[in-house]
Design a protein around this motif. Structure first.
Motif, PDB file in Angstrom:
ATOM      1  N   ASN A   1       0.972  -1.710  -0.110  1.00  0.00           N
ATOM      2  CA  ASN A   1      -0.287   0.148  -0.295  1.00  0.00           C
ATOM      3  C   ASN A   1       0.957   1.153  -0.037  1.00  0.00           C
ATOM      4  O   ASN A   1       1.496   1.039   0.816  1.00  0.00           O
TER       5      ASN A   1
ATOM      6  N   TYR B   1       1.090   3.427   3.185  1.00  0.00           N
ATOM      7  CA  TYR B   1       0.888   2.173   4.178  1.00  0.00           C
ATOM      8  C   TYR B   1       1.944   3.003   4.885  1.00  0.00           C
ATOM      9  O   TYR B   1       3.693   3.344   4.951  1.00  0.00           O
TER      10      TYR B   1
ATOM     11  N   ALA C   1      -3.960  -1.568   6.426  1.00  0.00           N
ATOM     12  CA  ALA C   1      -3.902  -2.223   5.295  1.00  0.00           C
ATOM     13  C   ALA C   1      -2.521  -1.881   4.403  1.00  0.00           C
ATOM     14  O   ALA C   1      -2.219  -1.104   3.911  1.00  0.00           O
TER      15      ALA C   1
ATOM     16  N   LEU D   1      -2.087  -4.418  -0.336  1.00  0.00           N
ATOM     17  CA  LEU D   1      -3.678  -4.264  -1.079  1.00  0.00           C
ATOM     18  C   LEU D   1      -3.197  -5.328  -1.916  1.00  0.00           C
ATOM     19  O   LEU D   1      -2.820  -5.939  -2.849  1.00  0.00           O
TER      20      LEU D   1
ATOM     21  N   ASP E   1      -8.277   2.947  -5.146  1.00  0.00           N
ATOM     22  CA  ASP E   1      -7.013   2.234  -5.472  1.00  0.00           C
ATOM     23  C   ASP E   1      -6.002   3.537  -6.184  1.00  0.00           C
ATOM     24  O   ASP E   1      -5.650   4.907  -5.461  1.00  0.00           O
TER      25      ASP E   1
END
Length: 335
Positions: free
Chosen positions: A120, A123, A157, A160, A305
């Motif tokens: 991600n 992240y 998350a 992904l 996304d």
């Protein structure tokens, strides 16, 4: 007197013999205990070695070949559902040398239409030591235990799973939630839906939750929001559209809503180039440079996304889901 002496000798010999036998039995018991202890230690040592070897084998397999992964959100529905557990092929696209540290060359690069697991971009890692511990526990429990959680106890998350909609050389844009391509060497935009079903790479079916009739309302409501924030009185049509959307329980395409706002702000403030740049990118789409891809969820209207964080480096792509092993009713391959 002789009889007494004989009895005394017999008693003394019996006593000494009994003591010798007792010592001998004691030594035998101690030897047997030591033998059992040594045997138990040898067995425990053997089991420990086997356990360590098994752990190492499992870790090597999951780090470099194939790893279990649980689907955390609904962004890939109906292809992958929340809670689905899948096996991710890590060899094809190249595994990490260590968690978050480097990457080995893969056998091939992701192709347009592949489902990919990647880091991600939003992240923030707590550190390499924690990442290694987290991945170790996650892999050894086949994704059942995830210690990487936020303050509310929800899994962060970190990874992904999306579909590689655009690859190097493509230009991709979204119009009213629908994807359009401008491929290298082509003379114009081609709708994704015109290509679906024409070959393996376009065999998927994106899910749409927002009605096409919603977009004219979103555009008018976005204009009303901008006018109100600028101190103007929105027109009746814009206010009615905003109220209708606010009262509705239907899902809203927030990416399109934000883009409409950027377009209106760019019209009101031509001197502010950032507004025009964001609107222009949305209108003209993303160019996918070499070494990158654009990931989108199959559940297009409910996916955080590439529309929000842009393209992703191939170095951050960790694998592709190939097999769903849970729940039992959904066991099978993933495409």
């Amino acid at each position: 007197m002789k009889e007494f002496s004989s009895r005394l000798v017999e008693k003394t010999e019996a006593l000494l013999t009994w003591r010798a036998r007792r010592k001998a039995r004691k030594k035998q018991r101690e030897a047997a205990i030591r033998a059992r202890r040594n045997t138990l230690l040898k067995k425990l040592g053997g089991l420990l070695r086997e356990l360590v070897e098994t752990v190492l084998i499992v870790l090597v397999i999951q780090q470099y070949l194939i790893q279990a992964y649980v689907i955390p959100s609904g962004s890939m529905e109906q292809t992958l559902m929340i809670g689905d557990r899948v096996m991710v092929d890590k060899l094809t696209f190249g595994p990490e040398i260590l968690p978050t540290v480097g990457k080995l060359p893969g056998l091939s690069s992701p192709k347009r239409g592949d489902i990919v697991v990647f880091e991600n971009p939003s992240y923030i890692s707590p550190g390499v030591a924690f990442e290694i511990l987290h991945r170790f526990i996650y892999m050894m429990t086949l994704s059942l235990v995830d210690i990487n959680r936020d303050e509310q106890g929800n899994p962060r998350a970190q990874l992904l799973v999306k579909r590689a909609v655009g690859t190097a050389g493509d230009r991709v844009r979204l119009e009213r939630g629908e994807v359009f391509y401008w491929f290298p060497g082509e003379g114009g935009w081609i709708a994704e839906r015109a290509l679906l079903g024409k070959g393996v790479r376009f065999s998927y079916r994106p899910q749409r939750l927002v009605s096409p009739d919603m977009y004219p309302l979103l555009e008018k409501a976005a204009r009303a929001v901008v006018w109100f924030s600028e101190g103007f009185t929105p027109d009746l049509e814009g206010r009615a559209a905003y109220q209708r959307i606010a009262d509705s329980k239907e899902l809203v395409d927030y990416y399109a809503f934000e883009l409409y706002q950027m377009g209106e702000r760019a019209r009101l403030h031509p001197e502010e180039h950032d507004y025009a740049r964001i609107w222009w990118q949305g209108a003209m789409g993303w160019y996918i440079p070499p070494g990158r891809l654009l990931p989108l969820g199959d559940n297009r209207d409910n996916s955080r996304d590439g529309r929000y964080f842009g393209t992703v480096s191939l170095r951050k792509v960790l694998g592709r889901p190939i097999f769903r092993f849970w729940p039992p009713a959904r066991i099978g391959g993933v495409r």
